[in-house]
Design a protein around this motif. Structure first.
Motif, PDB file in Angstrom:
ATOM      1  N   ILE A  62     -16.026  -2.416   8.814  1.00  0.00           N
ATOM      2  CA  ILE A  62     -15.733  -1.226   9.612  1.00  0.00           C
ATOM      3  C   ILE A  62     -14.611  -1.523  10.608  1.00  0.00           C
ATOM      4  O   ILE A  62     -13.742  -0.692  10.851  1.00  0.00           O
ATOM      5  N   THR A  95     -12.231 -12.429  23.236  1.00  0.00           N
ATOM      6  CA  THR A  95     -13.233 -13.390  23.681  1.00  0.00           C
ATOM      7  C   THR A  95     -12.986 -14.792  23.158  1.00  0.00           C
ATOM      8  O   THR A  95     -13.048 -15.775  23.904  1.00  0.00           O
ATOM      9  N   VAL A 118     -25.661 -11.560  24.976  1.00  0.00           N
ATOM     10  CA  VAL A 118     -26.104 -11.217  23.626  1.00  0.00           C
ATOM     11  C   VAL A 118     -26.777 -12.406  22.953  1.00  0.00           C
ATOM     12  O   VAL A 118     -27.721 -12.241  22.183  1.00  0.00           O
ATOM     13  N   MET A 131     -15.879 -13.260  16.743  1.00  0.00           N
ATOM     14  CA  MET A 131     -17.045 -12.941  17.559  1.00  0.00           C
ATOM     15  C   MET A 131     -18.176 -12.289  16.770  1.00  0.00           C
ATOM     16  O   MET A 131     -19.347 -12.564  17.011  1.00  0.00           O
ATOM     17  N   TYR A 171     -22.387  -7.186  18.960  1.00  0.00           N
ATOM     18  CA  TYR A 171     -23.617  -6.619  19.521  1.00  0.00           C
ATOM     19  C   TYR A 171     -24.208  -5.602  18.560  1.00  0.00           C
ATOM     20  O   TYR A 171     -25.399  -5.605  18.261  1.00  0.00           O
ATOM     21  N   PHE A 172     -23.342  -4.733  18.041  1.00  0.00           N
ATOM     22  CA  PHE A 172     -23.762  -3.672  17.128  1.00  0.00           C
ATOM     23  C   PHE A 172     -24.356  -4.269  15.848  1.00  0.00           C
ATOM     24  O   PHE A 172     -25.413  -3.819  15.369  1.00  0.00           O
ATOM     25  N   LEU A 220     -18.799   5.348  14.256  1.00  0.00           N
ATOM     26  CA  LEU A 220     -18.299   5.314  15.623  1.00  0.00           C
ATOM     27  C   LEU A 220     -19.299   5.966  16.587  1.00  0.00           C
ATOM     28  O   LEU A 220     -19.631   5.410  17.636  1.00  0.00           O
ATOM     29  N   VAL A 222     -10.171   8.881  15.837  1.00  0.00           N
ATOM     30  CA  VAL A 222     -11.395   8.131  15.543  1.00  0.00           C
ATOM     31  C   VAL A 222     -11.036   6.744  15.016  1.00  0.00           C
ATOM     32  O   VAL A 222     -11.578   5.729  15.453  1.00  0.00           O
ATOM     33  N   LEU A 223     -10.075   6.691  14.091  1.00  0.00           N
ATOM     34  CA  LEU A 223      -9.662   5.401  13.542  1.00  0.00           C
ATOM     35  C   LEU A 223      -9.032   4.532  14.623  1.00  0.00           C
ATOM     36  O   LEU A 223      -9.267   3.327  14.683  1.00  0.00           O
ATOM     37  N   ILE A 229     -21.125  -3.822  28.198  1.00  0.00           N
ATOM     38  CA  ILE A 229     -20.261  -3.238  27.165  1.00  0.00           C
ATOM     39  C   ILE A 229     -19.788  -1.855  27.598  1.00  0.00           C
ATOM     40  O   ILE A 229     -18.621  -1.499  27.428  1.00  0.00           O
ATOM     41  N   LEU A 247     -15.995  -0.762  27.856  1.00  0.00           N
ATOM     42  CA  LEU A 247     -15.439   0.378  27.121  1.00  0.00           C
ATOM     43  C   LEU A 247     -14.795   1.387  28.063  1.00  0.00           C
ATOM     44  O   LEU A 247     -13.758   1.977  27.746  1.00  0.00           O
ATOM     45  N   GLY A 302     -10.441  -7.254  25.791  1.00  0.00           N
ATOM     46  CA  GLY A 302     -11.637  -7.420  24.981  1.00  0.00           C
ATOM     47  C   GLY A 302     -11.679  -8.729  24.219  1.00  0.00           C
ATOM     48  O   GLY A 302     -12.656  -9.028  23.547  1.00  0.00           O
ATOM     49  N   ILE A 361     -11.903  -1.086  19.611  1.00  0.00           N
ATOM     50  CA  ILE A 361     -13.164  -1.603  20.141  1.00  0.00           C
ATOM     51  C   ILE A 361     -13.177  -3.133  20.059  1.00  0.00           C
ATOM     52  O   ILE A 361     -12.881  -3.699  19.011  1.00  0.00           O
ATOM     53  N   PRO A 362     -13.496  -3.807  21.173  1.00  0.00           N
ATOM     54  CA  PRO A 362     -13.490  -5.275  21.175  1.00  0.00           C
ATOM     55  C   PRO A 362     -14.515  -5.830  20.182  1.00  0.00           C
ATOM     56  O   PRO A 362     -15.543  -5.198  19.938  1.00  0.00           O
ATOM     57  N   THR A 363     -14.216  -7.019  19.669  1.00  0.00           N
ATOM     58  CA  THR A 363     -15.077  -7.548  18.613  1.00  0.00           C
ATOM     59  C   THR A 363     -16.453  -7.978  19.130  1.00  0.00           C
ATOM     60  O   THR A 363     -17.399  -7.976  18.365  1.00  0.00           O
ATOM     61  N   VAL A 364     -16.552  -8.339  20.421  1.00  0.00           N
ATOM     62  CA  VAL A 364     -17.903  -8.643  20.942  1.00  0.00           C
ATOM     63  C   VAL A 364     -18.806  -7.434  20.801  1.00  0.00           C
ATOM     64  O   VAL A 364     -19.997  -7.570  20.545  1.00  0.00           O
ATOM     65  N   VAL A 365     -18.223  -6.253  21.012  1.00  0.00           N
ATOM     66  CA  VAL A 365     -19.021  -5.036  20.929  1.00  0.00           C
ATOM     67  C   VAL A 365     -19.508  -4.843  19.496  1.00  0.00           C
ATOM     68  O   VAL A 365     -20.670  -4.506  19.265  1.00  0.00           O
ATOM     69  N   VAL A 392      -9.677   4.595  17.811  1.00  0.00           N
ATOM     70  CA  VAL A 392     -10.735   4.093  18.690  1.00  0.00           C
ATOM     71  C   VAL A 392     -11.476   2.943  18.006  1.00  0.00           C
ATOM     72  O   VAL A 392     -11.740   1.905  18.619  1.00  0.00           O
ATOM     73  N   LEU A 393     -11.777   3.108  16.716  1.00  0.00           N
ATOM     74  CA  LEU A 393     -12.451   2.030  15.984  1.00  0.00           C
ATOM     75  C   LEU A 393     -11.631   0.745  16.042  1.00  0.00           C
ATOM     76  O   LEU A 393     -12.169  -0.350  16.160  1.00  0.00           O
ATOM     77  N   LEU A 448     -11.413   0.077  28.998  1.00  0.00           N
ATOM     78  CA  LEU A 448     -10.489   0.273  27.881  1.00  0.00           C
ATOM     79  C   LEU A 448     -10.057   1.731  27.779  1.00  0.00           C
ATOM     80  O   LEU A 448      -8.887   2.036  27.575  1.00  0.00           O
ATOM     81  N   ASP A 496     -25.663   4.079  20.417  1.00  0.00           N
ATOM     82  CA  ASP A 496     -26.578   2.936  20.476  1.00  0.00           C
ATOM     83  C   ASP A 496     -26.352   2.113  21.742  1.00  0.00           C
ATOM     84  O   ASP A 496     -27.294   1.825  22.494  1.00  0.00           O
ATOM     85  N   ILE A 509     -20.628 -10.836  28.201  1.00  0.00           N
ATOM     86  CA  ILE A 509     -21.359 -10.062  27.194  1.00  0.00           C
ATOM     87  C   ILE A 509     -21.855 -10.989  26.086  1.00  0.00           C
ATOM     88  O   ILE A 509     -23.029 -10.945  25.695  1.00  0.00           O
TER      89      ILE A 509
END
Lengths: 315, 296
Positions: A176, B221, B255, A240, A145-146, B41, A131-132, B270, B274, B219, A138-142, A134-135, B277, B47, B251
């Motif tokens: 995070i 940017t 956004v 980002m 968005y979040f 996560l 889990v860590l 996205i 993902l 990823g 994750i690209p920073t654009v994502v 994967v965190l 990736l 979402d 993206i």
């Protein structure tokens, strides 16, 4: 071609062959050594390139803007008619988001690290480590968005006065993002603490909690601090998330609910526009970049020094 | 350091119950932290998925950007990203592995190798947007590559180089010294030893680290925005000097727009990012598992 060569080729025999072979192989070995050396030295040129580019453009910038004004003016409006070049609002925005990020990442990261290394049963480790990872991947654009489309609306439900762009939401999300860095590096540091220290403490009747907090964490302190510093430098340089969710209004305020702008977001803002090269506006991004580079560089150096220290002590 | 070995008497448990309560509080705090991390996560993925999955279809993957969100697609961005990462790999892989070999097998322990080492560790911590500024001055302006695919790939290569070097060094270091000694003993030169003994053994490790480095680059940017990759590209790259866009830039562009339709597009893009990736990481893990056992 190949057959032609073969016809001409006469086998060298005896001593001549050995000498020839030795010479050829020495030349080849030398050439390979040189090529690999150049690969190795390329990294130094990269650093020199970064420094040169930033210094040259920043010097040009300071020919037109006074350093004192740059550091003390409280307004940053290089794209307006009434130009002010005070970097403080941008620094303030960066510090604000980084601080929020660290407030999230630090306690959770450390808790995760201690729990994973001292307490967690194998099963929990098997779930949490990926889990860590994967965190962290994750690209920073994502994350941006979040922050903009999930965390901000969520927080607005709790704090109605919050603006759509603000420092709080990207700060939390950045925390995070940094969390895996802190937890995995702290875990490494904790892992490097020799088992004998723990056993000694247990032998004196300590509980597990006491061993963790009074023996292991102090022993791994320099490594843990190094991980925090690395996290801080990541937060300062993160681009980002803040470019998407924090807004584009440089503002000297500690209020996390209003739009602000960080140093990195300003560079993005100018890069997206059509600023002609060689103008003062164009040079501002290098001056801001210089500031960014210096601050992360300083933090990184201290972090590196600390990490080296904990390695020397225990390994 | 002295204090470590010495536990203060005051802090020793006088009553066992107190210790147990502390233990309970810590464990539950740690539990909350873990649940929070996993929940974030899951929520993030759910979402994005919920926002974008209905938009994902063949038309979306094979269309150029458009002013109307329902006609827009990610073809240019997807092809741009693929070209960019391939070029980056072509530049960064040999240079990075070369540097790693030099540092592990050739460099003597002197000031120069120490400087290189510290320098690489430092470069790994430089914010990516600073690499963008370097690329903008060096490749786009001074070398006159303009805002091209080549300039983007060169910038990205410099960005991932430290990561590749660090992970390749670890893989090379893991090869036992005895193998090198055996090779030297039968008369092999240093390069022959590296080429025929060390590299084949270290290769899976090198490859795994490199794939992870490139999955980071895909990823990325900020540096691309700084060197001026376009946000609206309605054509496929035609050559090294062609302008380009990339998936994360697309993206970001979507956004930043207020219309709901573009936000949905961003979510769908996205998901694609993902998935890419995920595939790259799966390959890396597969390689690691497949070759790890064979080695020793």
């Amino acid at each position: 071609m190949a057959t032609k060569n073969r016809q001409k080729w006469e086998p060298r025999t005896g001593e001549r062959a050995i000498i020839h072979h030795k010479r050829a192989s020495r030349i080849r070995e030398g050439a390979i050594h040189l090529a690999l050396f150049l690969c190795g030295i390329l990294s130094i040129f990269t650093t020199l390139g970064i420094v040169a580019v930033l210094v040259i453009e920043t010097v040009e910038f300071f020919k037109e803007v006074s350093i004192l004004g740059f550091l003390t003016d409280t307004q940053w409006t290089p794209l307006f008619v009434d130009k002010h070049f005070g970097i403080m609002p941008l620094v303030c925005g960066t510090l604000l988001t980084s601080l929020i990020a660290m407030l999230v990442a630090l306690p959770i990261g450390l808790l995760c690290a201690v729990y994973l290394s001292e307490y967690a049963p194998e099963r929990v480790r098997h779930v949490l480590k990926p889990v860590l990872e994967v965190l962290a991947g994750i690209p920073t654009v994502v994350y941006g968005y979040f922050a903009l489309l999930f965390v901000t609306p969520l927080l607005q439900g709790l704090i109605p006065s919050m603006s759509g762009f603000n420092a709080l939401s990207p700060g939390i999300v950045m925390g995070i993002m940094i969390l895996p860095i802190i937890s995995s590096l702290s875990e490494d540091a904790i892992f490097a603490v020799p088992q004998s220290l723990r056993e000694a403490a247990y032998a004196m009747g300590s509980t597990k909690l006491q061993v963790s907090f009074l023996v292991v964490i102090p022993a791994a302190f320099s490594g843990i601090t190094a991980s925090f510093l690395l996290g801080i430098s990541r937060a300062i340089g993160e681009t980002m998330i803040v470019a998407i969710a924090a807004g584009q209004q440089p503002r000297l305020t500690p209020n996390p609910l209003v739009p602000i702008e960080t140093m990195t977001a300003y560079i993005v803002q100018v890069s997206l526009g059509d600023t002609p090269t060689g103008t003062l506006e164009y040079r501002t991004i290098f001056a801001v970049g210089m500031m960014l580079f210096l601050s992360t560089f300083l933090v990184n150096i201290v972090s590196l020094w600390l990490r080296r220290r904990f390695r020397e002590v225990y390994l | 350091m002295k204090g470590l070995y010495h536990i203060e008497h005051r802090k020793m448990p006088t009553r066992r119950r107190r210790g147990r309560r502390g233990e309970w509080i810590f464990q539950s705090m740690a539990f909350v932290a873990l649940v929070f991390t996993i929940a974030v996560l899951v929520v993030l993925l759910v979402d994005v998925f919920r926002d974008g999955v209905l938009r994902l279809n063949w038309q979306f993957l094979t269309s150029f950007p458009s002013r109307k969100p329902e006609l827009a697609g990610i073809l240019a961005a997807l092809v741009g990203s693929a070209c960019l990462i391939t070029l980056t790999a072509l530049f960064a892989f040999p240079l990075g592995v070369g540097a790693a070999i030099y540092l592990e097998e050739y460099a003597r322990k002197n000031w120069l190798s120490r400087v290189i080492e510290v320098n690489i560790a430092n470069l790994a911590g430089v914010p990516s947007i600073i690499y963008g500024l370097l690329g903008l001055e060096l490749f786009v302006r001074m070398m006159r590559m303009d805002r091209s695919l080549l300039a983007g790939a060169c910038t990205m290569a410099l960005l991932v180089l430290p990561i590749i070097i660090i992970s390749s060094r670890e893989a090379i270091r893991a090869v036992p010294v005895s193998i090198r000694e055996a090779s030297y003993a039968v008369g092999a030169t240093r390069w022959q030893t590296i080429r025929y003994q060390v590299l084949p053994l270290a290769f899976p490790g090198i490859l795994t680290g490199t794939i992870l480095a490139f999955s980071r680059a895909i990823g990325e940017t900020a540096p691309l925005i700084t060197i001026g990759a376009l946000t609206y590209v309605a054509f496929l790259p035609t050559g090294l000097f062609s302008p380009f866009t990339a998936l994360p830039i697309q993206i970001f562009n979507w956004v930043s727009r207020p219309q709901k339709g573009f936000l949905t597009n961003a979510a769908a893009a996205i998901i694609v990012l993902l998935i890419v990736l995920l595939l790259m990481n799966a390959v890396a893990i597969w390689l690691r598992n497949r070759y790890q056992k064979k080695l020793y």
